[in-house]
Structure formats: structure tokens, C-alpha cells
Design an enzyme around this catalytic site. Structure first.
Site, PDB file in Angstrom:
ATOM      1  N   HIS A 337     -47.604 -94.022 -17.672  1.00  0.00           N
ATOM      2  CA  HIS A 337     -46.396 -93.870 -16.862  1.00  0.00           C
ATOM      3  C   HIS A 337     -46.663 -92.856 -15.742  1.00  0.00           C
ATOM      4  O   HIS A 337     -47.103 -91.740 -16.004  1.00  0.00           O
ATOM      5  CB  HIS A 337     -45.215 -93.422 -17.719  1.00  0.00           C
ATOM      6  CG  HIS A 337     -43.942 -93.503 -16.948  1.00  0.00           C
ATOM      7  ND1 HIS A 337     -43.210 -94.673 -16.847  1.00  0.00           N
ATOM      8  CD2 HIS A 337     -43.316 -92.604 -16.165  1.00  0.00           C
ATOM      9  CE1 HIS A 337     -42.181 -94.465 -16.055  1.00  0.00           C
ATOM     10  NE2 HIS A 337     -42.221 -93.218 -15.624  1.00  0.00           N
ATOM     11  N   ALA A 338     -46.404 -93.279 -14.507  1.00  0.00           N
ATOM     12  CA  ALA A 338     -46.807 -92.464 -13.353  1.00  0.00           C
ATOM     13  C   ALA A 338     -46.129 -91.094 -13.355  1.00  0.00           C
ATOM     14  O   ALA A 338     -44.964 -90.967 -13.726  1.00  0.00           O
ATOM     15  CB  ALA A 338     -46.461 -93.196 -12.065  1.00  0.00           C
ATOM     16  N   HIS A 367     -43.446 -92.350  -4.072  1.00  0.00           N
ATOM     17  CA  HIS A 367     -42.581 -91.589  -4.984  1.00  0.00           C
ATOM     18  C   HIS A 367     -43.321 -90.360  -5.531  1.00  0.00           C
ATOM     19  O   HIS A 367     -42.825 -89.232  -5.462  1.00  0.00           O
ATOM     20  CB  HIS A 367     -42.125 -92.497  -6.129  1.00  0.00           C
ATOM     21  CG  HIS A 367     -41.305 -91.797  -7.160  1.00  0.00           C
ATOM     22  ND1 HIS A 367     -39.926 -91.791  -7.137  1.00  0.00           N
ATOM     23  CD2 HIS A 367     -41.663 -91.038  -8.232  1.00  0.00           C
ATOM     24  CE1 HIS A 367     -39.478 -91.066  -8.147  1.00  0.00           C
ATOM     25  NE2 HIS A 367     -40.508 -90.604  -8.836  1.00  0.00           N
ATOM     26  N   GLU A 368     -44.514 -90.588  -6.045  1.00  0.00           N
ATOM     27  CA  GLU A 368     -45.267 -89.483  -6.665  1.00  0.00           C
ATOM     28  C   GLU A 368     -45.686 -88.441  -5.628  1.00  0.00           C
ATOM     29  O   GLU A 368     -45.607 -87.246  -5.876  1.00  0.00           O
ATOM     30  CB  GLU A 368     -46.497 -90.012  -7.417  1.00  0.00           C
ATOM     31  CG  GLU A 368     -46.173 -90.948  -8.576  1.00  0.00           C
ATOM     32  CD  GLU A 368     -45.136 -90.400  -9.552  1.00  0.00           C
ATOM     33  OE1 GLU A 368     -45.023 -89.168  -9.669  1.00  0.00           O
ATOM     34  OE2 GLU A 368     -44.430 -91.203 -10.186  1.00  0.00           O
ATOM     35  N   HIS A 371     -43.092 -85.929  -4.909  1.00  0.00           N
ATOM     36  CA  HIS A 371     -43.057 -84.801  -5.856  1.00  0.00           C
ATOM     37  C   HIS A 371     -44.069 -83.731  -5.428  1.00  0.00           C
ATOM     38  O   HIS A 371     -43.762 -82.542  -5.388  1.00  0.00           O
ATOM     39  CB  HIS A 371     -43.438 -85.269  -7.263  1.00  0.00           C
ATOM     40  CG  HIS A 371     -42.361 -86.055  -7.973  1.00  0.00           C
ATOM     41  ND1 HIS A 371     -41.079 -85.602  -8.140  1.00  0.00           N
ATOM     42  CD2 HIS A 371     -42.395 -87.259  -8.604  1.00  0.00           C
ATOM     43  CE1 HIS A 371     -40.364 -86.500  -8.846  1.00  0.00           C
ATOM     44  NE2 HIS A 371     -41.143 -87.515  -9.123  1.00  0.00           N
ATOM     45  N   GLU A 395     -36.646 -86.469  -7.432  1.00  0.00           N
ATOM     46  CA  GLU A 395     -36.961 -87.895  -7.554  1.00  0.00           C
ATOM     47  C   GLU A 395     -36.693 -88.664  -6.268  1.00  0.00           C
ATOM     48  O   GLU A 395     -37.128 -89.809  -6.131  1.00  0.00           O
ATOM     49  CB  GLU A 395     -36.152 -88.509  -8.703  1.00  0.00           C
ATOM     50  CG  GLU A 395     -36.412 -87.893 -10.067  1.00  0.00           C
ATOM     51  CD  GLU A 395     -37.870 -87.955 -10.487  1.00  0.00           C
ATOM     52  OE1 GLU A 395     -38.591 -88.835 -10.001  1.00  0.00           O
ATOM     53  OE2 GLU A 395     -38.290 -87.102 -11.293  1.00  0.00           O
ATOM     54  N   HIS A 495     -39.110 -92.535 -20.899  1.00  0.00           N
ATOM     55  CA  HIS A 495     -38.378 -91.269 -20.796  1.00  0.00           C
ATOM     56  C   HIS A 495     -37.636 -90.888 -22.072  1.00  0.00           C
ATOM     57  O   HIS A 495     -37.299 -89.723 -22.260  1.00  0.00           O
ATOM     58  CB  HIS A 495     -37.416 -91.320 -19.612  1.00  0.00           C
ATOM     59  CG  HIS A 495     -38.108 -91.592 -18.317  1.00  0.00           C
ATOM     60  ND1 HIS A 495     -38.645 -92.823 -18.013  1.00  0.00           N
ATOM     61  CD2 HIS A 495     -38.377 -90.802 -17.253  1.00  0.00           C
ATOM     62  CE1 HIS A 495     -39.206 -92.778 -16.823  1.00  0.00           C
ATOM     63  NE2 HIS A 495     -39.070 -91.571 -16.330  1.00  0.00           N
ATOM     64  N   TYR A 505     -32.603 -90.041 -11.910  1.00  0.00           N
ATOM     65  CA  TYR A 505     -32.982 -91.238 -11.145  1.00  0.00           C
ATOM     66  C   TYR A 505     -31.762 -91.951 -10.576  1.00  0.00           C
ATOM     67  O   TYR A 505     -31.831 -92.551  -9.510  1.00  0.00           O
ATOM     68  CB  TYR A 505     -33.805 -92.201 -12.002  1.00  0.00           C
ATOM     69  CG  TYR A 505     -35.065 -91.577 -12.534  1.00  0.00           C
ATOM     70  CD1 TYR A 505     -36.144 -91.321 -11.690  1.00  0.00           C
ATOM     71  CD2 TYR A 505     -35.175 -91.207 -13.863  1.00  0.00           C
ATOM     72  CE1 TYR A 505     -37.305 -90.732 -12.172  1.00  0.00           C
ATOM     73  CE2 TYR A 505     -36.327 -90.615 -14.351  1.00  0.00           C
ATOM     74  CZ  TYR A 505     -37.386 -90.377 -13.504  1.00  0.00           C
ATOM     75  OH  TYR A 505     -38.535 -89.788 -13.992  1.00  0.00           O
TER      76      TYR A 505
HETATM   77  O1  X8Z Z   1     -40.387 -92.466 -13.987  1.00  0.00           O
HETATM   78  C1  X8Z Z   1     -40.370 -92.719 -12.803  1.00  0.00           C
HETATM   79  C2  X8Z Z   1     -41.474 -92.218 -11.899  1.00  0.00           C
HETATM   80  C3  X8Z Z   1     -42.051 -90.938 -12.352  1.00  0.00           C
HETATM   81  S1  X8Z Z   1     -40.976 -89.594 -12.211  1.00  0.00           S
HETATM   82  C4  X8Z Z   1     -42.573 -93.232 -11.850  1.00  0.00           C
HETATM   83  N1  X8Z Z   1     -39.384 -93.509 -12.309  1.00  0.00           N
HETATM   84  C5  X8Z Z   1     -38.324 -94.058 -13.157  1.00  0.00           C
HETATM   85  C6  X8Z Z   1     -38.872 -95.083 -14.131  1.00  0.00           C
HETATM   86  O2  X8Z Z   1     -39.991 -95.543 -13.958  1.00  0.00           O
HETATM   87  O3  X8Z Z   1     -38.160 -95.436 -15.084  1.00  0.00           O
HETATM   88  C7  X8Z Z   1     -39.203 -93.886 -10.917  1.00  0.00           C
HETATM   89  C8  X8Z Z   1     -38.035 -94.808 -10.890  1.00  0.00           C
HETATM   90  C9  X8Z Z   1     -37.349 -94.688 -12.214  1.00  0.00           C
HETATM   91 ZN    ZN Z   2     -40.543 -89.111 -10.246  1.00  0.00          ZN
END
Ligand code: X8Z
Ligand code: ZN
Length: 596
Positions: A337-338, A367-368, A371, A395, A495, A505
Site C-alpha cells: 500500500h503506497a 499523491h505521495e 506528502h 492527503e 487502513h 481522505y
Molecule cells: O491510502 C491512500 C494513499 C496513501 S496515504 C495511497 N489513499 C487512500 C486509499 O488508497 O484507500 C489515497 C486515496 C485513498
Molecule cells: Zn496519502
């Protein structure tokens, strides 16, 4: 001794005690805070290093090391929060007072003071994250799919049976987490209560510079503002999926089966754009452009960096390129997960990603990097202010940049030869809505669920049922097969397993349009909002940086005002951006049921 004598002696003792520890002074509070920040800053580096190694190389040993580092940090923070109680009734300068407040809120997983229980909590947390990272769906003993493969296949496949199989397969990773998750909730709630919050959810809601109930009310206001647009999109997509898969599978007046939306969680729907019946070539296919240019993952990141440089930000340090993870390693388990990292709170910026050459990953890259750019911008703040104005801001930074990836931008950087002619912007806007509008209810519901879990309104006996109730209520999606309390579908989302709060988010998906509009204005752009790119605008960059460098030193409305002139989070910019699409969707939906 009779009672009266005892009480007299007791209160006399208290009076002496009070005399010997006089009321604390502001100078003492400052000294306490300086020491606290220095100690936490050191521990934070240790946590970052251990977690980085664990997430990049999941083994029993790295899990233990990460749990240890977290345990040490949690212990220190808990002790400092306890020590800070001495200063509770002291009148302090606002900045110092803010630090005390932030210290109290700084743990995402507050832990009991009892070291044994704390240790149990930090170990559970590490094991849940490991389990998610190692998660695989094995179709046969030698045919195992990790989440990167599953995301790719669910994005590309149009075979409902294969999609269902993948969906069920991935969701199996949740079930073994269920009991540990329930225990984690108990322990963390105990920790939150010992600090003075009702539960961990109430603690999370307290980090938005307003009373937690006012925050909840604000979320409802925002949701009501954007909900009609979501409903229009949902109805349109449903009608097209019903055409493709038939009304038995996709009823035209009910929820959409969650496995048909191009993503394991049905959270972003961009991958099903080709099913929506718009003329081919009517919109720019970023995946195809990236492939034509033969870009590798690093090359994609270079484009992202270049956007920030064009705004006046400094290039990323050499170490970023040496230490980041761009591609999934073949020979070990990693948390794919990024994420973006700032290991030393100075210059050791990194990202950890398992990039595929796809449009959605191109957005993730921006997105990254958002950050990382934020982290570097506030690195000179005091330790407790080294954060986003609120977590939604963090975010939203890179996402606001990604909104500026317009055909015009792609042409200017040489990725796209010809900008499509004509003024039919609907295909482009629809694609964007599948990503950003489709996400809104998903972004909102994850923590609606978790807050209920932490408050006890949802118990382990109805974890899964309440999850699907919310999925239905907000998103209008349903599981492809009957679920039960033997499942734990929330655990199949990173998450939840990784204990990362999620409301950020939802906020970000609204804020990013506010940021984007402000950056467009700063760049001197006037015209339809969705066509704007501020690529190359030093004015936009300078204004952006003014907000970023504040970190969390001021209440977030102050930061928002610096960039946008507004003090409220507001869906107006998002609605303005999608206004032409909204009109078009409503025309397409005429005579169709909207909602479920
Ligand atoms: O978790 C993330 C990022 C890292 S903070 C990749 N996002 C959420 C997800 O993937 O569920 C970005 C959009 C929503
Ligand atoms: Zn993020």
C-alpha cells in the site's frame, strides 16, 4: 485513631503537599515541552526506521523490531501526557497551549499505562499490518495472488465470475484478523480513556480544531452538499453496468454489486470507464501514453517531481531516488500500500510503492510526492507542528496537483502529441468523477464504522453486518455473495488493518478542489475550472508553499485562508469543477431511478 483525627491529619498532609509543590509556571511548562519534543523527535526517527524496514521486508523479526520501536514511543508519549497533566490549569501562550493539546492527541493508537497491556497492543498492531502486507489469495497452492495482482486483475477483467472469485479470495485476508482487532479496540479504548477521552474514535475526532461534535456536523454538511452528484453518477454507472451484465446481476433500481466496479473495495471506479459507452478516443488515455513513452515506474515519479519543480519547489534529494521503493520486489513480502516517508524529519524523504504503469498509479505518484513536499516544507517547525494543518490537508496536496494533469499539461510535457479538439469535456470529466466523486461515500463511511466500533455501538457480534449496512447506505453497493460474522471484511482494507484513520481522505477529496481552484486563480487562470493547469506557475507555487510551511502550527482554518481566502472546508469548488458533468448526467438519467 478516630475518624476526625484521621481526617484532620490527612487534610493537613494535603495542605503541606500543596505548599511544597507550588503552581507550575509558564517557564516550567516551556522547559517540559522542549524536553518532550526533543525526546519524541528522537524516538520518531527510530520508529520510522524500524517501520520502514518492516514494511519493506516483512518477517517475524522485523515485525518484532517495529513493535518494539512503537512500544517505546508509545510508552514515552503516554508518560509525557501524564506528566503534562500538571500544567492543565496553567494559562499559557497560545502556541505552547497548542503543543500541549497536540501532544495529548499524538498517538493514533493510545495505549494503557500498564506496560503489559501496552505491549500487547503494540504487538497486535504490528501483526495486523503484517498480515495485510503478506495477504494473498491462493487459487491453487502454487498460484497465489497478492493485492497488487488482484488490483490489476480486478481493474482489467470484465468476467463477472472471475471478478467474484477475486473479490471473495481477497476478502479472506480479513477473517483471521477479527479477534485480534476486537482486542485491539478494547486496549486502545482503555488507553484513550486513561488520557481523558471517551474512546479512541472520540480522540480521533478531537484533532480538527473544533469540538468533536461540531466536526461530525461539518462532515454531514459536506456530505449533503456533494451527495446529489454522487447519486447521479451512481445511477448512470448502474444503468451501463446493467446493460453490460444484465439486470439479474445489476438491478436497475438497487445497489451495485461491489465486485463490478474495477477495484477490490469499489472505492474508485476509473477502471470501468470503457464500459460506460463513450466514444473511444474521446478522452485521453493516460495509461496508453505512459506505455507509448516506455516509462518505467521511476520515470513516472520523475514527471511528478517535475511538476513540483515547475512550481518552484526544490528537486527531491538524491537519497530519495536511492532509498525509495518503486516496484514490488519479487522475492519478499512488503506492505505494498503506497506511502510517503520522512525518516529523519529533515531531508530523508522516500516513497514506498508497488507501481504499475497505469493512469491510477500516475495519480498515486503525485499523491505521495505531495506528502513529501509538505513534509519538507514544514521541516523547520517545532516537532509537534511537523504535520498537516489537519490530516485531510496532507492527503489533499498531491491530489490537487494531480487535478492539474490536464490534456494541455500532458501536451506541454511531451506526453501527448495533440490535445483533443472540440469542446466535449464530458468524457474527461466522467473519468475524473469515477475517481474522485465515486470515492466520496467510501471515504466517509470507513470511520463512520470505526467510530461506532470504538464507541461500542458496533460490537464484534455485528462487525460485518454493520460494515455492509454502511456500504449500502452511503455507497449503494452490495457484496457479491452473502456475508456473515465469520468474515471480517473491514480487515481486507489496508487502513483498518494498519490502523490509519480514514476521514482524512473524505476531507481531502473536497479540500483538493478548493486548493486546486486557489492555485488556478493564483496562476492567473480564468476559464472553466476543469480545464485549468497551473503547471509552471511560480505564483501558484509560492502561495502553496506559504500554507505548507505552516505545518500544524496554527488551527487549520488559518492555513486554509492563506491559500484560498476561505476558512471553511466547502464542496463548492468540487461542484463547480463537475458542473457540466452534473448537467449531462442528469439528462442521461432521465426516466431512471436515482438511488437504491
Ligand atoms: O491510502 C491512500 C494513499 C496513501 S496515504 C495511497 N489513499 C487512500 C486509499 O488508497 O484507500 C489515497 C486515496 C485513498
Ligand atoms: Zn496519502
Amino acid at each position: 485513631m478516630n475518624l476526625l483525627v484521621f481526617l484532620t491529619l490527612f487534610f493537613f498532609g494535603l495542605a503541606i503537599e500543596a505548599q511544597t509543590s507550588p503552581a507550575p509556571t509558564v517557564a516550567e511548562a516551556e522547559e517540559f515541552m522542549n524536553k518532550a519534543e526533543a525526546r519524541l523527535a528522537d524516538l520518531n526517527v527510530k520508529v520510522n526506521q524500524a517501520t520502514w524496514v518492516h514494511d519493506n521486508f516483512i518477517t517475524e523479526d522485523t515485525e518484532a523490531l517495529a513493535a518494539d520501536a512503537n512500544d517505546e514511543n508509545t510508552a514515552a508519549t503516554t508518560e509525557l501526557v501524564e506528566g503534562a497533566k500538571r500544567f492543565e490549569s496553567l494559562k499559557m501562550p497560545p502556541e505552547l497551549e497548542r503543543k500541549f493539546k497536540l501532544l495529548k492527541l499524538s498517538l493514533t493508537a493510545p495505549a494503557p499505562k500498564d506496560p503489559k497491556l501496552r505491549r500487547e497492543l503494540t504487538q497486535i498492531a504490528a501483526s495486523l499490518e503484517s498480515d495485510y502486507g503478506k495477504g494473498k489469495y491462493c487459487r491453487k497452492p502454487d498460484d497465489c495472488l497478492d493485492i497488487t495482482a488482484i488490483e490489476r486483475m480486478m481493474g482489467a477483467s470484465r468476467d463477472p465470475n472471475e471478478l467474484k472469485d477475486l473479490w471473495i479470495g481477497w476478502h479472506k485476508v480479513g477473517a483471521p484478523m477479527r479477534q485480534r482487532y476486537a482486542r485491539f479496540v478494547e486496549l486502545s479504548n482503555q488507553g484513550a480513556r486513561e488520557i481523558g477521552f471517551k474512546d479512541t474514535g472520540a480522540m480521533w475526532r478531537s484533532n480538527y480544531d473544533m469540538p468533536p461534535d461540531a466536526f461530525s456536523a461539518d462532515l454531514e454538511r459536506l456530505w449533503q452538499q456533494v451527495r446529489p452528484l454522487y447519486l447521479s453518477l451512481h445511477a448512470y454507472v448502474r444503468s451501463k453496468l446493467a446493460k453490460k451484465y444484465g439486470p439479474q446481476l445489476v438491478p436497475t433500481d438497487g445497489p451495485i454489486p461491489a465486485h463490478l466496479l474495477g477495484n477490490p473495495w469499489a472505492q474508485e471506479w476509473e477502471n470501468i470507464y470503457p464500459l460506460l459507452g463513450l466514444p473511444e478516443k474521446s478522452s485521453v488515455d493516460v495509461t496508453a501514453l505512459l506505455k507509448t513513452k516506455n516509462l518505467d515506474p521511476k520515470g513516472m515519479v520523475k514527471y511528478g517531481e517535475n511538476f513540483f519543480i515547475s512550481l518552484g519547489f526544490a528537486p527531491l534529494p538524491q537519497t530519495f531516488w536511492e532509498r525509495s521503493l518503486f516496484v514490488k520486489p519479487r522475492d519478499r513480502d512488503v506492505v505494498c500500500h503506497a506511502s510517503a516517508w520522512d525518516i529523519d524529519n529533515k531531508d530523508d524523504l522516500r516513497i514506498k510503492t508497488c507501481l504499475q504503469i497505469r493512469d491510477v498509479d500516475f495519480v498515486t505518484v503525485h499523491h505521495e510526492l505531495g506528502h513529501n513536499i509538505y513534509q519538507r516544507a514544514y521541516k523547520n517547525q517545532a516537532f509537534l507542528f511537523e504535520s498537516g494543518a489537519n490530516d485531510g490537508f496532507h492527503e489533499a496536496i498531491g491530489d490537487a496537483i494531480a487535478l492539474a494533469i490536464t490534456p494541455d499539461y500532458l501536451h506541454r510535457v511531451g506526453l501527448l502529441e495533440n490535445v483533443p479538439e472540440g469542446d466535449n469535456d464530458i468524457p474527461q470529466l466522467l473519468k475524473q468523477a469515477l475517481d474522485r466523486v465515486a470515492f466520496l461515500p467510501f471515504g466517509l463511511l470507513i470511520d463512520q464504522w470505526r467510530w461506532k466500533v470504538f464507541s461500542g455501538e458496533v460490537t464484534p457480534a455485528n462487525y460485518n453486518q454493520s460494515w455492509w449496512n454502511l456500504r449500502l447506505k452511503y455507497q449503494g453497493v452490495a457484496p457479491p455473495v452473502t456475508r456473515s460474522e465469520a468474515d471480517f471484511d473491514p480487515g481486507a482494507k489496508y487502513h483498518v488493518a494498519g490502523n490509519v484513520p480514514y476521514m482524512r481522505y473524505f476531507l481531502a477529496h473536497i479540500l483538493e478542489f478548493q486548493f486546486y481552484r486557489a492555485l488556478c486563480q493564483a496562476s492567473g487562470y480564468s476559464g472553466p475550472l476543469h480545464k485549468c493547469t497551473f503547471f509552471g506557475s511560480k505564483e501558484a507555487g509560492a502561495k502553496f508553499n506559504k500554507m505548507l510551511e505552516m505545518g500544524q502550527s496554527k488551527p487549520w482554518p488559518d492555513a486554509l485562508e492563506v491559500l484560498t481566502g476561505e476558512r471553511q472546508i466547502d464542496g463548492g469548488a468540487l461542484l463547480e469543477y463537475f458542473a457540466p458533468l452534473r448537467k449531462w448526467l442528469d439528462e442521461q438519467n432521465k426516466g431512471q431511478k436515482v438511488g437504491w
